[in-house]
Structures are given as structure tokens and as C-alpha cells.
Design a protein around this motif. Structure first.
Motif, PDB file in Angstrom:
ATOM      1  N   LEU A  22       5.504  -4.534   4.936  1.00 20.49           N
ATOM      2  CA  LEU A  22       4.594  -4.130   3.857  1.00 20.49           C
ATOM      3  C   LEU A  22       3.806  -5.301   3.297  1.00 20.49           C
ATOM      4  CD1 LEU A  22       6.584  -1.517   1.721  1.00 20.49           C
ATOM      5  CD2 LEU A  22       5.015  -1.156   3.644  1.00 20.49           C
ATOM      6  N   THR A  23       4.418  -6.462   3.248  1.00 23.85           N
ATOM      7  CA  THR A  23       3.762  -7.648   2.703  1.00 23.85           C
ATOM      8  C   THR A  23       4.421  -8.895   3.265  1.00 23.85           C
ATOM      9  OG1 THR A  23       3.191  -8.852   0.666  1.00 23.85           O
ATOM     10  CG2 THR A  23       5.283  -7.647   0.661  1.00 23.85           C
ATOM     11  N   LEU A  24       3.672  -9.992   3.324  1.00 26.70           N
ATOM     12  CA  LEU A  24       4.278 -11.280   3.651  1.00 26.70           C
ATOM     13  C   LEU A  24       4.675 -12.050   2.387  1.00 26.70           C
ATOM     14  CD1 LEU A  24       2.698 -13.110   6.718  1.00 26.70           C
ATOM     15  CD2 LEU A  24       4.917 -12.014   6.469  1.00 26.70           C
ATOM     16  N   ARG A  25       4.394 -11.475   1.231  1.00 30.04           N
ATOM     17  CA  ARG A  25       4.847 -12.094  -0.016  1.00 30.04           C
ATOM     18  C   ARG A  25       6.372 -12.117  -0.045  1.00 30.04           C
ATOM     19  NH1 ARG A  25       4.121  -9.510  -6.050  1.00 30.04           N
ATOM     20  NH2 ARG A  25       5.081 -11.241  -7.225  1.00 30.04           N
ATOM     21  N   CYS A  26       6.945 -13.252  -0.426  1.00 29.07           N
ATOM     22  CA  CYS A  26       8.395 -13.383  -0.401  1.00 29.07           C
ATOM     23  C   CYS A  26       8.868 -14.275  -1.532  1.00 29.07           C
ATOM     24  CB  CYS A  26       8.850 -13.953   0.950  1.00 29.07           C
ATOM     25  SG  CYS A  26      10.617 -13.698   1.256  1.00 29.07           S
ATOM     26  N   ASP A  83      -5.389  -9.440   3.276  1.00 28.16           N
ATOM     27  CA  ASP A  83      -5.946  -8.088   3.226  1.00 28.16           C
ATOM     28  C   ASP A  83      -4.885  -7.068   3.613  1.00 28.16           C
ATOM     29  OD1 ASP A  83      -7.797  -6.110   2.847  1.00 28.16           O
ATOM     30  OD2 ASP A  83      -8.776  -6.370   4.790  1.00 28.16           O
ATOM     31  N   GLU A  84      -3.854  -6.934   2.793  1.00 27.68           N
ATOM     32  CA  GLU A  84      -2.751  -6.042   3.106  1.00 27.68           C
ATOM     33  C   GLU A  84      -3.089  -4.590   2.754  1.00 27.68           C
ATOM     34  OE1 GLU A  84       0.900  -9.226   2.847  1.00 27.68           O
ATOM     35  OE2 GLU A  84       0.621  -7.890   1.130  1.00 27.68           O
ATOM     36  N   LEU A  85      -2.490  -3.673   3.507  1.00 26.70           N
ATOM     37  CA  LEU A  85      -2.708  -2.245   3.271  1.00 26.70           C
ATOM     38  C   LEU A  85      -2.121  -1.837   1.921  1.00 26.70           C
ATOM     39  CD1 LEU A  85      -1.699  -0.825   6.775  1.00 26.70           C
ATOM     40  CD2 LEU A  85      -4.015  -1.245   5.933  1.00 26.70           C
ATOM     41  N   ARG A  86      -2.921  -1.116   1.139  1.00 33.21           N
ATOM     42  CA  ARG A  86      -2.451  -0.672  -0.183  1.00 33.21           C
ATOM     43  C   ARG A  86      -2.979   0.727  -0.460  1.00 33.21           C
ATOM     44  NH1 ARG A  86      -0.363  -4.895  -2.965  1.00 33.21           N
ATOM     45  NH2 ARG A  86      -0.874  -6.986  -2.227  1.00 33.21           N
ATOM     46  N   ILE A 128      10.050  -3.914   5.714  1.00 33.45           N
ATOM     47  CA  ILE A 128      10.416  -5.326   5.646  1.00 33.45           C
ATOM     48  C   ILE A 128       9.295  -6.103   4.972  1.00 33.45           C
ATOM     49  CG2 ILE A 128      11.798  -5.156   7.747  1.00 33.45           C
ATOM     50  CD1 ILE A 128       9.536  -6.749   9.180  1.00 33.45           C
ATOM     51  N   GLY A 129       9.483  -7.423   4.842  1.00 33.38           N
ATOM     52  CA  GLY A 129       8.464  -8.329   4.371  1.00 33.38           C
ATOM     53  C   GLY A 129       8.445  -9.549   5.272  1.00 33.38           C
ATOM     54  N   GLY A 130       8.210 -10.759   4.652  1.00 32.89           N
ATOM     55  CA  GLY A 130       8.355 -10.998   3.229  1.00 32.89           C
ATOM     56  C   GLY A 130       9.476 -10.189   2.609  1.00 32.89           C
ATOM     57  N   GLU A 131       9.208  -9.763   1.411  1.00 32.01           N
ATOM     58  CA  GLU A 131      10.092  -8.854   0.689  1.00 32.01           C
ATOM     59  C   GLU A 131       9.321  -7.581   0.388  1.00 32.01           C
ATOM     60  OE1 GLU A 131      12.930  -8.106   0.006  1.00 32.01           O
ATOM     61  OE2 GLU A 131      14.156  -9.911   0.203  1.00 32.01           O
ATOM     62  N   ALA A 132       9.739  -6.486   1.004  1.00 33.24           N
ATOM     63  CA  ALA A 132       9.000  -5.232   0.871  1.00 33.24           C
ATOM     64  C   ALA A 132       8.911  -4.762  -0.571  1.00 33.24           C
ATOM     65  CB  ALA A 132       9.650  -4.154   1.734  1.00 33.24           C
ATOM     66  N   TYR A 133       9.952  -5.012  -1.362  1.00 35.83           N
ATOM     67  CA  TYR A 133       9.928  -4.515  -2.739  1.00 35.83           C
ATOM     68  C   TYR A 133       8.937  -5.272  -3.626  1.00 35.83           C
ATOM     69  CZ  TYR A 133      13.357  -8.318  -3.617  1.00 35.83           C
ATOM     70  OH  TYR A 133      14.006  -9.528  -3.697  1.00 35.83           O
ATOM     71  N   LEU A 134       8.351  -6.351  -3.115  1.00 34.76           N
ATOM     72  CA  LEU A 134       7.320  -7.063  -3.873  1.00 34.76           C
ATOM     73  C   LEU A 134       5.929  -6.451  -3.671  1.00 34.76           C
ATOM     74  CD1 LEU A 134       8.432 -10.776  -3.286  1.00 34.76           C
ATOM     75  CD2 LEU A 134       8.849  -9.330  -5.289  1.00 34.76           C
ATOM     76  N   HIS A 135       5.813  -5.502  -2.766  1.00 34.59           N
ATOM     77  CA  HIS A 135       4.552  -4.796  -2.562  1.00 34.59           C
ATOM     78  C   HIS A 135       4.355  -3.787  -3.689  1.00 34.59           C
ATOM     79  CE1 HIS A 135       1.645  -2.008  -0.709  1.00 34.59           C
ATOM     80  NE2 HIS A 135       1.329  -2.988   0.128  1.00 34.59           N
ATOM     81  N   ASP A 179       3.031  -0.960  -3.855  1.00 35.07           N
ATOM     82  CA  ASP A 179       3.209   0.450  -3.512  1.00 35.07           C
ATOM     83  C   ASP A 179       4.524   0.717  -2.799  1.00 35.07           C
ATOM     84  OD1 ASP A 179       0.627   1.260  -4.505  1.00 35.07           O
ATOM     85  OD2 ASP A 179      -0.247   0.302  -2.751  1.00 35.07           O
ATOM     86  N   PHE A 180       5.479  -0.167  -2.940  1.00 36.45           N
ATOM     87  CA  PHE A 180       6.750  -0.019  -2.237  1.00 36.45           C
ATOM     88  C   PHE A 180       7.407   1.337  -2.522  1.00 36.45           C
ATOM     89  CE2 PHE A 180      11.452  -0.626  -2.710  1.00 36.45           C
ATOM     90  CZ  PHE A 180      11.760  -0.585  -1.360  1.00 36.45           C
ATOM     91  N   LEU A 181       7.614   1.670  -3.780  1.00 37.65           N
ATOM     92  CA  LEU A 181       8.294   2.929  -4.107  1.00 37.65           C
ATOM     93  C   LEU A 181       7.464   4.157  -3.731  1.00 37.65           C
ATOM     94  CD1 LEU A 181      10.007   1.921  -7.460  1.00 37.65           C
ATOM     95  CD2 LEU A 181      11.105   2.283  -5.247  1.00 37.65           C
ATOM     96  N   PRO A 182       6.135   4.176  -3.963  1.00 35.74           N
ATOM     97  CA  PRO A 182       5.352   5.320  -3.484  1.00 35.74           C
ATOM     98  C   PRO A 182       5.419   5.505  -1.967  1.00 35.74           C
ATOM     99  CG  PRO A 182       4.118   4.146  -5.157  1.00 35.74           C
ATOM    100  CD  PRO A 182       5.339   3.313  -4.865  1.00 35.74           C
ATOM    101  N   ILE A 183       5.472   4.408  -1.222  1.00 33.10           N
ATOM    102  CA  ILE A 183       5.576   4.509   0.241  1.00 33.10           C
ATOM    103  C   ILE A 183       6.934   5.086   0.634  1.00 33.10           C
ATOM    104  CG2 ILE A 183       5.734   3.148   2.365  1.00 33.10           C
ATOM    105  CD1 ILE A 183       3.545   1.317   1.128  1.00 33.10           C
ATOM    106  N   VAL A 184       8.005   4.647  -0.038  1.00 32.30           N
ATOM    107  CA  VAL A 184       9.326   5.218   0.230  1.00 32.30           C
ATOM    108  C   VAL A 184       9.317   6.716  -0.033  1.00 32.30           C
ATOM    109  CG1 VAL A 184      11.750   5.239  -0.485  1.00 32.30           C
ATOM    110  CG2 VAL A 184      10.553   3.058  -0.243  1.00 32.30           C
ATOM    111  N   ARG A 185       8.745   7.121  -1.172  1.00 26.94           N
ATOM    112  CA  ARG A 185       8.702   8.546  -1.515  1.00 26.94           C
ATOM    113  C   ARG A 185       7.895   9.338  -0.484  1.00 26.94           C
ATOM    114  NH1 ARG A 185       8.820   6.613  -7.029  1.00 26.94           N
ATOM    115  NH2 ARG A 185       6.555   6.264  -7.004  1.00 26.94           N
ATOM    116  N   ALA A 186       6.777   8.765  -0.043  1.00 27.80           N
ATOM    117  CA  ALA A 186       5.931   9.473   0.930  1.00 27.80           C
ATOM    118  C   ALA A 186       6.644   9.637   2.271  1.00 27.80           C
ATOM    119  CB  ALA A 186       4.613   8.727   1.113  1.00 27.80           C
TER     120      ALA A 186
END
Length: 420
Positions: A22-26, A43-46, A68-75, A77-84
């Protein structure tokens, strides 16, 4: 949607198992990170773009998506993506370092529909914090396991084995078992990304002669303890414990069946780049971008994703081409071999190979050559030296700290080098 999913499942190959970065942010600067995570990609997908990816994955028949990431939970839209994903009928997992997971965040993950969270634990506290380059990281990972369990999630762990943490395996097993971990994946630290910069910390191929049986012994204990221990795709291959290592059930007869990248496995990078496996080298294996083409088009048409579907023994070279298991194995893990020699098809990280050479009084040693350029999922080049089994061990750093501090110096190597 259900009809479209069934239609895809009739095909021989489809992206059943997807790993989505989801992101390379870590929040950890790990010394062995294959993606060199830290800052987000430019330019990450959001937002809507990310949710459209969910729709395409469901339409292609994805059964499980690991974030995954990075840390996926730092994205954002992490929780909306999980819900979707959950809403689309896809089982959702997370692989995480766990440092920022609180009980509140774990509860939010569970409420959103996350099924499984696997926490990376790379040794006991000294080795883990050294590898992760983050004091307190080990304590954060163990706390995350407790928070995730308390939230009602299935909890697993994953470990990269290298020369820094290999002595910890048995004690780490006991720690994870007692922490309530019920699934543990172990694999070899590959010469990818930042690990490519630190060849001294990598296992040598001949280390598998002792490491693989130790993992097998732990798996026997795991069966008795009600725990599932599985090797990653770059550990094992047709040694005497192969069926034990690969099987989910005691007494099973499973075995390695070749690289599944682009067959049943798919990787998505956070900017929309698509490749057949999340660990494959970006420069060589990206088949397209979801901003420019649909997932179905990339999966169907891109040769970068289809290379394992057409792989034969003619694509093998070196020892792997002569191996009696060549037809089934087809060179083991693609990204691990590519990380060493700039192409797949000859993988010295093989238990059968290391044992067979040892029986002849020989061993293979990897010698670092050209350095990696410093990009996510990059690699350098190594020479493969065939030498007597009892050859003196080259001078080694005197401590685990020195192992990870040493960086590769630029050198010269060719993909096919093999000398005696």
C-alpha cells in the motif's frame, strides 16, 4: 460479481494470492529491507484509485490479499481498503513490523474485516533490534502480537533467517509459541535491497546443511504444539526433510512445485506497478501499471508476468540444469536467484544441492561483486566459488553488530561466474 469470479477460476492461472504494497512509508529503517522502505513513493494509489484495484482483484478471482508496506497501516486508506476487500469476499491479511500497533488500532483492524496479521520478528531482542535498526522494535513487535490477539485476530509471525539471527531459532520458536503465535513462516534473507548492501549478514549456501534440519526439527515440535511452521519460497528444496517442511499436516507428502509468480501469485507496488511476485526485482519484472492498463490486461498480456507459465528446464543453467529435480523445481525461487546473478534459473540456496556437494567434499561460497544501485527491490551481483568443504572460512566479523554494519564495496562480477 460472483459470476465473473467463477469465470476466472476456470482458468489454469489466476491471481489467487496477492500481496499489495500500500505504501513504502515505514516507521522502521530495517537493514535487510528488500524495498528500502522509509518514505512513501511519490505517486501512491489512494482513494477511488485504490478501491478500483479492489474491484479488479475480486473480478479476477483473488482469494487472499496480504497488505504490506513499508507499513500498510500508515497508508491513509488502509482501513477503507480492508473493508472493501472484506466486502468483496476476499480474505484480508497484513504483514507488519508492528511497532505502531496499539490495542485501539488492532480493534479497528478487526472491525474493518482483517482476518490475519503476521508480525515480523527477526530474532530475540538484540538481533531483532539490530537488524531493524530501531531500539525498542522487538518490544513493539511482541506488544503488537498481544494487541492483535486481544482484538480477536488470527495471529502469525514471520522471520528472515541470516547469520545475525540464525543462532536464535530455537529460543525464538519458544518465545513465539508462548506468545500465542499459531503460524510461523521462516525464509532466507535474500540479497535484495538493503540486504544486498550487507552481504556479510547473508547465509552462505552451505549454511543450509545445518539450518534446514534445524527448521525441520522445529516443525516437528510445532506439530506437537499445535502450531503451523512453514518455509518461505526460498528455503528448502528436496532435501530429506522436504515433505515435512512443505506439508501443512504431519505425515503429509507435499513438496516444492516451482515458482508461482504470475501463475497463482501477484504483487502490486504502491504506485500501481504490477509484477508476478511482490519480491521480484522492479526493473526486470513489472508488466504494467494499473493507472494505464487493467489488471486483467496486464495479467493476460504482459510477458514479465507470464515467464513462469512457460518456464522449462531449458531456462535453467549451472547446477540447477543438471539437478535430478530440475523438471519439478525449475530453479527454485526466482527473485532469490536473480538477486545473486542478475537472472533466474540457478539458485545455490538449495538444501539438496548443498548436501549433495558436501557429500563430494565441496561447497559453494558467494562472493560479493557489483554493488546494488540503491533502488527499491534492486540487487547487486555475486560470484559463485566452488571450493573444498573444509576450506578455511574467510575472515568474518567478530560480532553481530559488525555483520550488519559492513556494507558492500562496488566491485565486478558477471551473472554466470562459477570458478573452482
Amino acid at each position: 460479481m460472483a459470476l465473473r469470479r467463477l469465470e476466472v477460476l476456470d482458468s489454469e492461472w489466476f491471481p489467487a494470492y496477492v500481496v499489495w504494497e500500500l505504501t513504502l512509508r515505514c516507521d522502521q529503517p530495517c537493514r535487510h529491507c528488500g524495498s528500502r522502505a522509509g518514505a512513501a513513493r511519490p505517486d501512491e494509489l489512494r482513494g477511488r484509485e485504490a478501491l478500483e484495484v479492489v474491484e479488479q482483484l475480486a473480478a479476477m478471482g483473488a482469494r487472499e490479499v496480504i497488505l504490506i508496506g513499508g507499513e500498510a497501516y500508515l497508508h491513509d486508506d488502509f482501513l477503507p481498503i480492508v473493508r472493501a476487500l472484506k466486502g468483496a469476499g476476499v480474505r484480508v491479511g497484513l504483514t507488519t513490523g508492528g511497532r505502531g500497533i496499539t490495542r485501539a488500532l488492532a480493534d479497528e483492524m478487526a472491525a474493518a474485516g482483517l482476518h490475519l496479521a503476521s508480525v515480523s520478528v527477526d530474532g530475540l531482542q538484540p538481533a531483532h533490534d539490530l537488524i531493524r535498526k530501531a531500539p525498542g522494535s522487538f518490544d513493539g513487535a511482541i506488544a503488537a502480537l498481544a494487541h492483535l490477539r486481544a482484538a480477536g485476530l488470527a495471529v502469525g509471525a514471520n522471520t528472515h533467517i541470516n547469520r545475525v539471527n540464525a543462532p536464535d531459532l530455537e529460543a525464538l520458536y519458544e518465545l513465539l509459541r508462548d506468545a500465542g503465535v499459531r503460524s510461523w513462516q521462516v525464509q532466507i534473507t535474500a540479497a535484495l535491497g538493503r540486504a544486498a548492501d550487507r552481504p556479510a549478514m547473508l547465509l552462505q549456501p552451505y549454511d543450509l546443511v545445518t539450518v534446514a534440519p534445524r527448521v525441520a526439527a522445529l516443525k516437528r515440535r510445532a506439530f506437537k504444539d499445535g502450531m503451523i511452521l512453514m518455509p518461505g519460497n526460498n528455503l528448502g528444496y528436496f532435501g530429506p526433510e522436504e515433505a515435512l517442511l512443505r506439508s501443512l499436516h504431519e505425515g503429509g507428502g507435499d513438496h516444492w512445485q516451482g515458482c508461482q509468480a504470475g501463475r497463482l501469485v501477484l504483487g502490486i507496488e504502491s504506485d500501481g506497478a504490477v509484477k508476478g511476485c511482490p519480491s521480484l526485482q522492479t526493473a526486470a519484472y513489472v508488466g504494467g501499471n494499473l493507472r494505464e492498463r487493467t489488471l486483467r490486461e496486464i495479467w493476460t498480456d504482459a510477458p514479465e508476468l507470464a515467464f513462469t507459465r512457460a518456464r522449462t528446464t531449458e531456462d535453467l543453467w549451472g547446477y540447477c540444469k543438471t539437478c535430478p529435480f530440475a523438471q519439478v523445481c525449475l530453479g527454485g525461487c526466482s527473485f532469490t536467484a536473480h538477486a545473486l546473478f542478475g537472472r533466474p534459473g540457478n539458485n545455490p540456496y538449495c538444501h539438496f544441492r548443498a548436501r549433495s556437494l558436501a557429500a563430494q567434499g565441496l561447497r559453494e561460497r558467494l562472493v560479493p561483486g557489483a554493488a546494488a544501485p540503491g533502488q527499491p527491490f534492486d540487487h547487486g551481483l555475486f560470484e559463485l566459488v566452488l571450493e573444498p568443504l573444509d576450506a578455511p572460512e574467510p575472515a568474518r566479523p567478530s560480532s553481530a553488530s559488525e555483520l550488519v554494519q559492513l556494507s558492500r564495496r562496488p566491485g565486478r562480477a558477471t551473472p554466470s561466474t562459477e570458478r573452482v
